[in-house]
Design an enzyme around this catalytic site. Structure first.
Site, mmCIF file in Angstrom:
data_model
loop_
_atom_site.group_PDB
_atom_site.id
_atom_site.type_symbol
_atom_site.label_atom_id
_atom_site.label_comp_id
_atom_site.label_asym_id
_atom_site.label_seq_id
_atom_site.Cartn_x
_atom_site.Cartn_y
_atom_site.Cartn_z
ATOM 1 C CE1 TYR A 14 -3.740 -2.422 0.397
ATOM 2 C CE2 TYR A 14 -2.441 -3.329 2.194
ATOM 3 C CZ TYR A 14 -3.495 -3.428 1.308
ATOM 4 O OH TYR A 14 -4.304 -4.529 1.333
ATOM 5 C CG HIS A 19 -7.224 4.474 0.278
ATOM 6 N ND1 HIS A 19 -8.093 5.539 0.258
ATOM 7 C CD2 HIS A 19 -7.921 3.445 0.827
ATOM 8 C CE1 HIS A 19 -9.252 5.174 0.766
ATOM 9 N NE2 HIS A 19 -9.179 3.908 1.127
ATOM 10 C CE1 TYR A 64 -4.255 -3.633 5.551
ATOM 11 C CE2 TYR A 64 -4.517 -4.547 7.760
ATOM 12 C CZ TYR A 64 -3.885 -4.540 6.528
ATOM 13 O OH TYR A 64 -2.872 -5.417 6.280
ATOM 14 C CG ASN A 66 -12.533 0.562 5.024
ATOM 15 O OD1 ASN A 66 -12.070 1.577 4.494
ATOM 16 N ND2 ASN A 66 -13.041 -0.424 4.327
ATOM 17 C CG ASP A 91 -7.756 8.806 -0.117
ATOM 18 O OD1 ASP A 91 -7.715 8.513 1.103
ATOM 19 O OD2 ASP A 91 -8.475 8.194 -0.927
ATOM 20 C CG ASN A 112 -15.745 3.026 3.752
ATOM 21 O OD1 ASN A 112 -16.874 3.492 3.908
ATOM 22 N ND2 ASN A 112 -15.475 2.156 2.797
#
Length: 186
Positions: A14, A19, A64, A66, A91, A112
């Site tokens: 990632y 994101h 993470y 969310n 973002d 989220n």
């Protein structure tokens, strides 16, 4: 004490994706201030920086995206911090790539990570720095798009957005966020 939170996802796959722009801003601040994030608590990495303007907590939730609120809520409770001392960097699909938009409050707008923060903080009224990543091209799923890296031609614009975000955060340490908003949103 101020708390500056960059949203993103942990792990090599990632790194430097759309994101993870919030993580990239925290990394830029940590590097500029020579303050690596070496502490962990409530499933997040953080460091405390002693600045002339006061103490600053730099945070990267490792829950993470969310579930970001699961780190930030308990961390703020632990350090007995007020929500007005929070700035969240993340973002935004609805802004042109590299464009900044600072706000004092607002809905999650489908993000989220912000939904999770609102849920765990019990309010929508916290300072934000939104960094534009643009919408995905036709036919590409949003999830695939936000987890993709920036195109070569976007890299300069994103570096500039990260630098501007760092400037905005530094300005917010000594000025009211509304003044910082008015300057950086113009």
């Amino acid at each position: 004490m101020k708390i500056i939170v960059g949203l993103g996802n942990p792990g090599k796959p990632y790194e430097h994706t759309r994101h993870n722009i919030g993580f990239d801003v925290i990394d830029a601040l940590a590097q500029k201030w020579d303050a690596p994030l070496t502490n962990s608590k409530f499933n997040g990495m953080y460091t405390t920086v002693h600045r002339p303007e006061g103490k600053v907590l730099l945070v990267k939730p490792l829950t993470y995206m969310n579930l970001s609120g699961e780190c930030v809520g308990p961390l703020m409770n632990y350090f007995d911090m007020d929500v007005e001392d929070l700035i969240v960097i993340y973002d935004d699909l609805d802004l042109e790539t590299g464009k900044l938009r600072l706000r004092k409050k607002g809905s999650a707008g489908g993000h989220n990570g912000i939904k999770s923060l609102i849920q765990h903080l019990g309010t929508q009224e916290f300072n934000r720095i939104r960094i534009g990543v643009n919408r995905p091209p036709a036919g590409m799923k949003v999830a695939d798009y936000v987890l993709s890296k920036f195109a070569k031609e976007e890299e300069g614009v994103i570096e500039e957005a990260i630098d501007k975000s760092v400037d905005a955060i530094e300005a917010s340490l000594s000025k009211p966020f509304l003044d910082v908003m008015n300057h950086f949103n113009s």
